[in-house]
Design an enzyme around this catalytic site. Structure first.
Site, PDB file in Angstrom:
ATOM      1  N   ARG A 178      43.742  33.367  48.352  1.00 37.69           N
ATOM      2  CA  ARG A 178      42.801  33.332  47.222  1.00 37.69           C
ATOM      3  C   ARG A 178      41.974  32.049  47.253  1.00 37.69           C
ATOM      4  NH1 ARG A 178      46.622  35.644  42.252  1.00 37.69           N
ATOM      5  NH2 ARG A 178      47.338  37.518  43.356  1.00 37.69           N
TER       6      ARG A 178
ATOM      7  N   ASP B 107      47.694  29.618  34.344  1.00 39.88           N
ATOM      8  CA  ASP B 107      47.044  28.911  35.447  1.00 39.88           C
ATOM      9  C   ASP B 107      46.837  27.445  35.076  1.00 39.88           C
ATOM     10  OD1 ASP B 107      46.599  31.473  36.754  1.00 39.88           O
ATOM     11  OD2 ASP B 107      45.018  31.771  35.261  1.00 39.88           O
TER      12      ASP B 107
ATOM     13  N   ASP C 210      51.426  30.333  38.801  1.00 43.21           N
ATOM     14  CA  ASP C 210      50.323  31.284  38.870  1.00 43.21           C
ATOM     15  C   ASP C 210      49.168  30.635  39.637  1.00 43.21           C
ATOM     16  OD1 ASP C 210      48.885  33.590  38.477  1.00 43.21           O
ATOM     17  OD2 ASP C 210      49.220  33.678  36.329  1.00 43.21           O
TER      18      ASP C 210
ATOM     19  N   ASP D  38      41.740  30.578  37.848  1.00 44.34           N
ATOM     20  CA  ASP D  38      41.438  32.007  37.824  1.00 44.34           C
ATOM     21  C   ASP D  38      40.340  32.309  36.813  1.00 44.34           C
ATOM     22  OD1 ASP D  38      43.391  32.245  39.694  1.00 44.34           O
ATOM     23  OD2 ASP D  38      44.734  33.508  38.503  1.00 44.34           O
TER      24      ASP D  38
END
Length: 326
Positions: free
Chosen positions: A219, A133, A162, A166
């Site tokens: 997301r 990430d 990605d 996160d």
């Protein structure tokens, strides 16, 4: 406080450009050593990053990697534009702070099994999936991400990159504030898997305050198991979905707004069990909230209250303040 600093710099500029530069550098160094004062990262003893150590300036990938992975407290100031293909493992007691105009391209930061880390005023983009990430927080405590600009590449395939940010594996006491997340397929994941209840339940206490989500597909964020406070956030021109509340997550969303977004602003999908949300003064902009009401309230939060700007002020305010703006 910032207004005073700006006026002071403007006055000095008339007399001496060199003094202006020195004053700006000094302001940046002061900001780089500030601790977290907002949200969940004020808990568990607080988050001070590398304030107890020395300050170094880095201008290339090798120096940045060496400083970030060192075992001593350190404030690292990123100067100029750094490009490469790497995944940097950030050690405990670090502040990584970007000077105005600096950028990092193709490099992911992995914050795993450490504590007391600050990522501030950084512009990070186009991190390929092989490098993780843009910022990945995994089984770590007391992390503050503030005034960052995190972006991807929507022209690339969905799995070529990605996440932007996160937060997984029972990470705790995390605040994401004043950050601009944009132009990406998958923005921010809280809790990586439905099957990770044993590790994640009771953890993942996270605050998202004063953030700007633009041109994101999904997301924004997606939340499993966690206890998450979202306040003064603005979602504009989402391509797919917004806040996904899953797997018994408890979410409080306050003083926020959606604009130019598809139907599912606050919703549940792609898990065995729903999550829950208390929604207070949120302008859905014609989109919907389909999540059952939860139990997380402002009075139950353990930290000082964050000023609610009011949903009517969000669209005009947050895009002007979020991102690499220090």
């Amino acid at each position: 406080m910032r207004v005073t600093a700006i006026l002071t710099l403007a006055t000095i500029a008339i007399a001496s450009p060199t003094k202006v530069l020195n004053s700006r550098n000094e302001l940046a160094r002061r900001q780089a050593t500030e601790g977290c004062s907002i949200g969940y990262c004020t808990q568990n003893g607080g988050t001070t990053g590398g304030a107890a150590g020395d300050t170094v300036t880095v201008t290339d990938l090798a120096s940045l990697t060496e400083a970030a992975e060192s075992e001593t407290p350190l404030t690292i100031i990123v100067s100029g534009n750094i490009e490469g293909s790497a995944k940097i493992r950030v050690a405990s007691d670090k502040t990584i702070y970007g000077e105005t105009g600096s950028s990092i391209t193709g490099v992911g930061f992995y914050i795993r099994q450490v504590s007391n880390v600050i990522m501030r005023n950084l512009k990070i983009g186009q991190v390929l999936a092989d490098n993780g990430d843009a910022i990945g927080i995994d089984e770590s405590t007391n992390v503050w991400v503030d005034h960052c600009d995190l972006s991807g590449d929507l022209s690339a395939g969905k799995d070529d990159l990605d996440g932007l940010l996160d937060i997984t594996h029972a990470a705790e006491w995390v605040t994401v504030s004043n950050t601009y997340l944009h132009d990406h397929w998958k923005a921010s994941l809280v809790g990586h898997s439905d099957s990770n209840a044993d590790e994640d339940t009771g953890h993942l206490h996270i605050t998202y305050a004063n953030n700007y989500w633009y041109n994101i597909n999904s997301r924004a964020p997606s939340i499993r198991f966690g206890t998450v406070h979202i306040i003064n956030n603005y979602w504009d021109s989402l391509l797919g979905t917004g806040v996904n509340c899953r797997m018994d997550a408890q979410v409080l969303i306050q003083s926020s707004a959606f604009s130019n977004c598809p139907d599912e602003a606050i919703f549940f999908a792609d898990s065995d069990y729903t999550g829950y949300a208390v929604v207070d003064d949120v302008d859905l902009g014609g989109s919907t909230n389909s999540v059952p009401e939860g139990t997380l309230t402002a009075s139950s939060l353990p930290y000082d209250a964050i000023e609610a700007l009011g949903s009517a002020q969000i669209a005009a305010t947050i895009p002007e303040t979020a991102g690499q703006k220090l």
